[in-house]
Design a protein around this motif. Structure first.
Motif, PDB file in Angstrom:
ATOM      1  N   PHE A 119       8.219 -22.874  60.267  1.00  0.00           N
ATOM      2  CA  PHE A 119       7.832 -21.369  59.758  1.00  0.00           C
ATOM      3  C   PHE A 119       9.104 -20.628  59.156  1.00  0.00           C
ATOM      4  N   VAL A 120       8.688 -19.617  58.612  1.00  0.00           N
ATOM      5  CA  VAL A 120       8.986 -18.476  58.360  1.00  0.00           C
ATOM      6  C   VAL A 120       8.277 -17.308  59.342  1.00  0.00           C
ATOM      7  N   LEU A 121       9.014 -16.282  60.599  1.00  0.00           N
ATOM      8  CA  LEU A 121       8.362 -15.032  61.535  1.00  0.00           C
ATOM      9  C   LEU A 121       9.562 -14.295  60.962  1.00  0.00           C
ATOM     10  N   THR A 122       8.465 -13.032  60.909  1.00  0.00           N
ATOM     11  CA  THR A 122       9.099 -12.005  60.697  1.00  0.00           C
ATOM     12  C   THR A 122       8.480 -11.130  61.721  1.00  0.00           C
ATOM     13  N   ALA A 123       8.726  -9.557  61.832  1.00  0.00           N
ATOM     14  CA  ALA A 123       8.734  -9.105  63.187  1.00  0.00           C
ATOM     15  C   ALA A 123       8.578  -7.935  62.819  1.00  0.00           C
ATOM     16  N   ASP A 124       8.029  -7.265  63.558  1.00  0.00           N
ATOM     17  CA  ASP A 124       8.598  -5.420  63.217  1.00  0.00           C
ATOM     18  C   ASP A 124       9.144  -4.761  64.372  1.00  0.00           C
ATOM     19  N   TYR A 125       9.757  -5.736  64.943  1.00  0.00           N
ATOM     20  CA  TYR A 125      10.876  -4.611  66.541  1.00  0.00           C
ATOM     21  C   TYR A 125      11.801  -6.418  66.350  1.00  0.00           C
ATOM     22  N   ARG A 127      14.627  -8.385  67.242  1.00  0.00           N
ATOM     23  CA  ARG A 127      14.461 -10.454  66.966  1.00  0.00           C
ATOM     24  C   ARG A 127      15.568 -10.475  66.323  1.00  0.00           C
ATOM     25  N   PRO A 128      16.674 -11.466  66.970  1.00  0.00           N
ATOM     26  CA  PRO A 128      17.774 -12.005  66.432  1.00  0.00           C
ATOM     27  C   PRO A 128      17.484 -13.193  65.535  1.00  0.00           C
ATOM     28  N   GLY A 129      17.800 -12.455  63.788  1.00  0.00           N
ATOM     29  CA  GLY A 129      17.841 -13.546  63.347  1.00  0.00           C
ATOM     30  C   GLY A 129      18.706 -14.874  63.389  1.00  0.00           C
ATOM     31  N   PHE A 130      17.707 -15.919  62.731  1.00  0.00           N
ATOM     32  CA  PHE A 130      18.342 -17.385  63.011  1.00  0.00           C
ATOM     33  C   PHE A 130      17.342 -18.026  61.999  1.00  0.00           C
ATOM     34  N   SER A 138      13.648 -16.472  60.850  1.00  0.00           N
ATOM     35  CA  SER A 138      12.994 -15.428  61.861  1.00  0.00           C
ATOM     36  C   SER A 138      14.365 -14.591  62.145  1.00  0.00           C
ATOM     37  N   GLY A 139      13.352 -13.586  62.380  1.00  0.00           N
ATOM     38  CA  GLY A 139      13.605 -12.349  61.965  1.00  0.00           C
ATOM     39  C   GLY A 139      13.308 -10.507  62.226  1.00  0.00           C
ATOM     40  N   GLY A 183      11.097 -22.871  68.015  1.00  0.00           N
ATOM     41  CA  GLY A 183      11.649 -22.163  68.654  1.00  0.00           C
ATOM     42  C   GLY A 183      12.108 -22.033  70.002  1.00  0.00           C
ATOM     43  N   GLN A 184      12.685 -23.144  70.306  1.00  0.00           N
ATOM     44  CA  GLN A 184      13.230 -23.458  71.300  1.00  0.00           C
ATOM     45  C   GLN A 184      14.912 -22.801  71.364  1.00  0.00           C
TER      46      GLN A 184
END
Length: 216
Positions: A119-125, A127-130, A138-139, A183-184
């Motif tokens: 997955f690639v997950l990008t949020a507008d809040y 969120r720790p980069g991983f 994720s970030g 995601g775990q």
């Protein structure tokens, strides 16, 4: 100490411990079993009714070419669940999901499932980069509008192979797979404090009951 005062003190401390448990036990369960979260479909695109607070973000997403898919609920054990409103942009190989933060603030995140897995997950809040090289990124970019969020997401997809299925069924399958797999680590990081407070609350309760056992 006066027996009555001692009893009142015990009841006050016990009440505080019970409150800690009520607030944090579900987080401890989530830490121990992230895959226990269930994604339940609620309404399809035709019947999906957005809360007014999410309408501006939804309008911006649709202006970018995202199409509504439906609403689902993400339900951890011992919690009511969080409503999530899903959109998709097959041309961008991206899902978008609107929801509310625990404080009631509108949020959006973009999600791209990867082939064969990831997955690639990008949020507008915040969120720790991983990152797991080649499988997971994720970030968060706090306060960024959807247009810039999509640009950032597009850049973070470079060098990775997205899936081609952007139906609602795939969105639900991907969300469940995130909780059961990559995601775990993030879930456990977010809920570690809940485990600690649960342990503290249980220790308080145990101390109260053990302390009340006095020799005859």
């Amino acid at each position: 100490m006066n027996p009555l005062a001692e009893l009142l003190l015990v009841l006050v401390v016990l009440g505080m411990a019970v409150k800690l448990l009520l607030l944090n036990f579900w987080r401890a369960v989530l830490f121990l079993s992230p895959g226990s979260v269930r994604l339940r479909p609620e309404t399809d695109a035709e019947r999906m009714q957005l809360p007014p607070e999410l309408a501006p973000l939804a309008g911006q997403l649709q202006a970018l070419g995202f199409m509504p898919l439906g609403c689902h609920v993400e339900k951890p054990r011992f919690q009511k669940g969080t409503a999530s409103y899903d959109f998709a942009h097959p041309g961008e190989h991206t899902f978008a999901t609107l929801h509310f933060s625990p404080q009631g603030e509108p949020r959006v995140y973009l999600l791209t499932p990867l082939a064969p897995e990831g997955f690639v997950l990008t949020a507008d809040y915040k969120r720790p980069g991983f990152e797991v090289p080649g499988r997971y990124r994720s970030g968060g970019f706090p306060g960024v509008p959807p247009e810039r969020l999509l640009q950032a997401h597009r850049m973070r997809l470079q060098g990775l192979k997205p899936l081609e299925d952007f139906t609602w069924a795939e969105r639900l399958r991907s969300g469940q797979a995130w909780y059961r797999g990559l995601g775990q680590r993030e879930i456990r990081r977010q809920n570690l404090q809940g485990v600690l407070w649960t342990v503290v609350a249980l220790a308080i309760v145990a101390g109260l009951f053990l302390g009340s056992e006095r020799p005859v």
